[in-house]
Scaffold this motif. Sequence first.
Motif, mmCIF file in Angstrom:
data_model
loop_
_atom_site.group_PDB
_atom_site.id
_atom_site.type_symbol
_atom_site.label_atom_id
_atom_site.label_comp_id
_atom_site.label_asym_id
_atom_site.label_seq_id
_atom_site.Cartn_x
_atom_site.Cartn_y
_atom_site.Cartn_z
ATOM 1 N N MET A 1 0.844 -1.187 0.000
ATOM 2 C CA MET A 1 0.000 0.000 0.000
ATOM 3 C C MET A 1 0.881 1.239 0.000
ATOM 4 O O MET A 1 1.847 1.329 0.740
ATOM 5 C CB MET A 1 -0.919 -0.006 1.243
ATOM 6 N N THR A 2 0.538 2.207 -0.836
ATOM 7 C CA THR A 2 1.276 3.457 -0.860
ATOM 8 C C THR A 2 1.102 4.179 0.467
ATOM 9 O O THR A 2 0.004 4.254 1.016
ATOM 10 C CB THR A 2 0.767 4.341 -2.014
ATOM 11 N N ALA A 3 2.191 4.742 0.983
ATOM 12 C CA ALA A 3 2.141 5.400 2.289
ATOM 13 C C ALA A 3 1.106 6.510 2.278
ATOM 14 O O ALA A 3 1.095 7.353 1.389
ATOM 15 C CB ALA A 3 3.515 5.962 2.617
ATOM 16 N N GLY A 4 0.236 6.480 3.268
ATOM 17 C CA GLY A 4 -0.745 7.530 3.419
ATOM 18 C C GLY A 4 -2.066 7.271 2.747
ATOM 19 O O GLY A 4 -3.071 7.868 3.132
ATOM 20 N N ALA A 5 -2.096 6.438 1.729
ATOM 21 C CA ALA A 5 -3.344 6.158 1.039
ATOM 22 C C ALA A 5 -4.216 5.248 1.891
ATOM 23 O O ALA A 5 -3.719 4.302 2.504
ATOM 24 C CB ALA A 5 -3.072 5.512 -0.311
ATOM 25 N N ARG A 6 -5.490 5.531 1.933
ATOM 26 C CA ARG A 6 -6.402 4.758 2.776
ATOM 27 C C ARG A 6 -7.815 4.809 2.210
ATOM 28 O O ARG A 6 -8.121 5.625 1.339
ATOM 29 C CB ARG A 6 -6.388 5.302 4.203
ATOM 30 N N ILE A 7 -8.646 3.949 2.767
ATOM 31 C CA ILE A 7 -10.053 3.872 2.368
ATOM 32 C C ILE A 7 -10.903 4.401 3.516
ATOM 33 O O ILE A 7 -10.824 3.890 4.638
ATOM 34 C CB ILE A 7 -10.454 2.430 2.027
ATOM 35 N N GLY A 8 -11.689 5.398 3.242
ATOM 36 C CA GLY A 8 -12.648 5.911 4.207
ATOM 37 C C GLY A 8 -14.050 5.459 3.844
ATOM 38 O O GLY A 8 -14.332 5.108 2.690
ATOM 39 N N HIS A 9 -14.941 5.474 4.813
ATOM 40 C CA HIS A 9 -16.267 4.904 4.616
ATOM 41 C C HIS A 9 -17.285 5.648 5.463
ATOM 42 O O HIS A 9 -17.024 5.968 6.620
ATOM 43 C CB HIS A 9 -16.240 3.414 5.007
ATOM 44 N N LEU A 10 -18.430 5.966 4.877
ATOM 45 C CA LEU A 10 -19.565 6.401 5.673
ATOM 46 C C LEU A 10 -20.833 5.821 5.066
ATOM 47 O O LEU A 10 -20.859 5.430 3.891
ATOM 48 C CB LEU A 10 -19.660 7.919 5.769
ATOM 49 N N VAL A 11 -21.856 5.735 5.880
ATOM 50 C CA VAL A 11 -23.158 5.224 5.451
ATOM 51 C C VAL A 11 -24.143 6.380 5.460
ATOM 52 O O VAL A 11 -24.253 7.109 6.459
ATOM 53 C CB VAL A 11 -23.648 4.091 6.369
ATOM 54 N N THR A 12 -24.834 6.565 4.347
ATOM 55 C CA THR A 12 -25.855 7.594 4.253
ATOM 56 C C THR A 12 -27.196 6.923 3.966
ATOM 57 O O THR A 12 -27.241 5.838 3.380
ATOM 58 C CB THR A 12 -25.525 8.612 3.159
ATOM 59 N N SER A 13 -28.259 7.585 4.342
ATOM 60 C CA SER A 13 -29.597 6.994 4.233
ATOM 61 C C SER A 13 -30.511 7.871 3.391
ATOM 62 O O SER A 13 -30.442 9.105 3.444
ATOM 63 C CB SER A 13 -30.209 6.806 5.628
ATOM 64 N N GLY A 14 -31.358 7.213 2.617
ATOM 65 C CA GLY A 14 -32.305 7.931 1.774
ATOM 66 C C GLY A 14 -33.252 6.960 1.121
ATOM 67 O O GLY A 14 -33.632 5.947 1.724
ATOM 68 N N GLN A 15 -33.614 7.261 -0.122
ATOM 69 C CA GLN A 15 -34.570 6.413 -0.820
ATOM 70 C C GLN A 15 -34.068 6.054 -2.209
ATOM 71 O O GLN A 15 -33.372 6.830 -2.870
ATOM 72 C CB GLN A 15 -35.924 7.126 -0.934
ATOM 73 N N PHE A 16 -34.421 4.841 -2.630
ATOM 74 C CA PHE A 16 -34.180 4.365 -3.985
ATOM 75 C C PHE A 16 -35.519 4.295 -4.689
ATOM 76 O O PHE A 16 -36.479 3.706 -4.158
ATOM 77 C CB PHE A 16 -33.515 2.985 -3.953
ATOM 78 N N SER A 17 -35.599 4.886 -5.879
ATOM 79 C CA SER A 17 -36.855 4.901 -6.631
ATOM 80 C C SER A 17 -36.600 4.448 -8.059
ATOM 81 O O SER A 17 -35.675 4.929 -8.727
ATOM 82 C CB SER A 17 -37.455 6.313 -6.647
ATOM 83 N N LEU A 18 -37.423 3.523 -8.527
ATOM 84 C CA LEU A 18 -37.348 3.054 -9.912
ATOM 85 C C LEU A 18 -38.626 2.298 -10.234
ATOM 86 O O LEU A 18 -39.184 1.612 -9.362
ATOM 87 C CB LEU A 18 -36.121 2.147 -10.112
ATOM 88 N N ASP A 19 -39.073 2.426 -11.463
ATOM 89 C CA ASP A 19 -40.241 1.689 -11.947
ATOM 90 C C ASP A 19 -41.486 1.943 -11.103
ATOM 91 O O ASP A 19 -42.316 1.050 -10.922
ATOM 92 C CB ASP A 19 -39.954 0.178 -11.995
ATOM 93 N N GLY A 20 -41.613 3.134 -10.561
ATOM 94 C CA GLY A 20 -42.804 3.479 -9.795
ATOM 95 C C GLY A 20 -42.777 3.096 -8.336
ATOM 96 O O GLY A 20 -43.729 3.394 -7.596
ATOM 97 N N GLY A 21 -41.717 2.440 -7.877
ATOM 98 C CA GLY A 21 -41.610 2.045 -6.469
ATOM 99 C C GLY A 21 -40.535 2.853 -5.765
ATOM 100 O O GLY A 21 -39.607 3.381 -6.396
ATOM 101 N N THR A 22 -40.662 2.966 -4.451
ATOM 102 C CA THR A 22 -39.682 3.681 -3.641
ATOM 103 C C THR A 22 -39.392 2.875 -2.391
ATOM 104 O O THR A 22 -40.317 2.370 -1.740
ATOM 105 C CB THR A 22 -40.187 5.078 -3.259
ATOM 106 N N TRP A 23 -38.103 2.761 -2.046
ATOM 107 C CA TRP A 23 -37.675 1.967 -0.899
ATOM 108 C C TRP A 23 -36.667 2.768 -0.083
ATOM 109 O O TRP A 23 -35.828 3.484 -0.644
ATOM 110 C CB TRP A 23 -37.023 0.662 -1.367
ATOM 111 N N ASP A 24 -36.727 2.627 1.234
ATOM 112 C CA ASP A 24 -35.713 3.222 2.104
ATOM 113 C C ASP A 24 -34.435 2.389 2.031
ATOM 114 O O ASP A 24 -34.496 1.147 2.114
ATOM 115 C CB ASP A 24 -36.204 3.271 3.557
ATOM 116 N N VAL A 25 -33.307 3.054 1.895
ATOM 117 C CA VAL A 25 -32.035 2.341 1.737
ATOM 118 C C VAL A 25 -30.922 3.031 2.524
ATOM 119 O O VAL A 25 -30.963 4.236 2.767
ATOM 120 C CB VAL A 25 -31.605 2.245 0.253
#
Length: 211
Positions: A1-25
């Motif tokens: 791994m290159t020095a200093g490079a890292r993976i950060g992560h967060l979880v965000t919440s909202g809705q997914f909508s497609l084909d007339g349906g909507t779901w919390d995700v």
Amino acid sequence: MTAGARIGHLVTSGQFSLDGGTWDVDNNVWIVGDDHEAIVIDAAHDADAIAEAVGDRRLTAIICTHAHNDHIDAAPALAARTGAPILLHGDDLPLWKQTHPDRMPDGELADGQVVTVAGIELTVLHTPGHAPGAVCLHAPALTALFSGDTLFAGGPGATGRSYSDFPTIVASIRDRLLTLPGETVVHTGHGETTTVSAEAPQLGEWVDRGY
């Protein structure tokens, strides 16, 4: 791994909508970089939270693994705030336009393209199936794959809605992802991480079940 490079992560919440349906995700947002610069993979739901996680680093790109609304809804706001370009595979423009009809992406992703940040190279793998322009990003130096909604812990992404196709996603996973080193950690668009070696033995089961 290159020095200093890292993976950060967060979880965000909202809705997914497609084909007339909507779901919390709940969506995984991945940030790859060092103390000076970073990229965001999938700007989902909350531009303020993502910008806070990036901090004072220079954001060099906002990469969309695909254009379902829950993965791109915060991208324009984040781009306006940071000046970072939004990158999307061209095959997903019809989906993009459903969410952002008046704001196009700033650039296109192509299979084999290399995105570099903090000395780390991420190779774009076009993996259609969940969406026509779905891509994954392989970062060998981080032993990492960012799979969007193509591959999850326990199975492929959903293919029961518009613009998706089950045989196509299985071929993408078989030919593009399961050929990567087994220790590669799969950072998914939703839920827990997994590894290539954990998922490879299940391919035949997915096909048998018509997953």
